[in-house]
Write a protein that holds these residues in place. Structure first.
Motif: not given
Length: 186
Positions: A34-41, A5-20
């Motif tokens: 086989d990377a799969k994203t979950l939710l928009a966070s 599980a990879v958890f990105l820090r600080g995206i889609n808040v504070g100006g760093i917007n990345i579409k999943m």
């Protein structure tokens, strides 16, 4: 091959917007097919022959190159995510509180965060292991809670990220599905 599980820090808040979809495509192009994203966070499950430290390094390098920001991620073995969910003493859903788990790639940073938080809220946090700390916040007051204010300080930015328990349950389940798919394909 191990699942992570990879958890990105600080995206889609504070100006760093990345579409999943863009995040998923970037990671696929960087060697995680086989990377799969979950939710928009910024939650990803993937598999790799690399160890967790190398997955972290490769993901951060990929994100920095693709999206042009100073990316930080926390990587956990998929089995460890399941253990943290099981170990959490707080409820998944409650009418008065939300359960969060802060995870860290740097144990001393989490130690410092735990110490600072415990001075503010004596009974609303519990260490789940070297890399994780569960804590409670009042419904509607998460960002105003003393622990949230401490954890948002810049010195914790590169090493910690927080998810609510419901999100970690979804990540656990997605990682289990990835593992099941790998087992089926072997």
């Amino acid at each position: 091959m191990d699942s992570y599980a990879v958890f990105l820090r600080g995206i889609n808040v504070g100006g760093i917007n990345i579409k999943m979809a863009d995040l998923r495509d970037a990671l696929k192009n960087c060697g995680f097919p086989d990377a799969k994203t979950l939710l928009a966070s910024g939650n990803v499950v993937l598999s790799s022959n690399l160890d967790a430290a190398a997955v972290k390094q490769e993901c951060e390098k990929c994100l920095r190159a693709t999206f042009g920001y100073d990316a930080w991620v926390v990587v956990l073995d998929a089995g460890r995510v399941a253990q943290l969910v099981d170990a959490c003493p707080y409820p998944e859903d409650d009418k008065s509180t939300h359960t969060y788990i802060t995870i860290s790639s740097d144990i001393p940073s989490l130690d410092e965060l735990e110490a600072a938080g415990s001075l503010l809220e004596k009974h609303n946090q519990q260490r789940l292991g070297p890399e994780a700390l569960a804590w409670l916040a009042p419904v509607g007051g998460t960002l105003d809670s003393p622990f949230s204010k401490v954890s948002s300080k810049a010195k914790f930015k590169a090493a910690t990220t927080t998810r609510n328990l419901r999100t970690l349950i979804k990540v656990r389940d997605a990682a289990a599905a990835l593992d099941a798919g790998q087992a089926k394909g072997s």
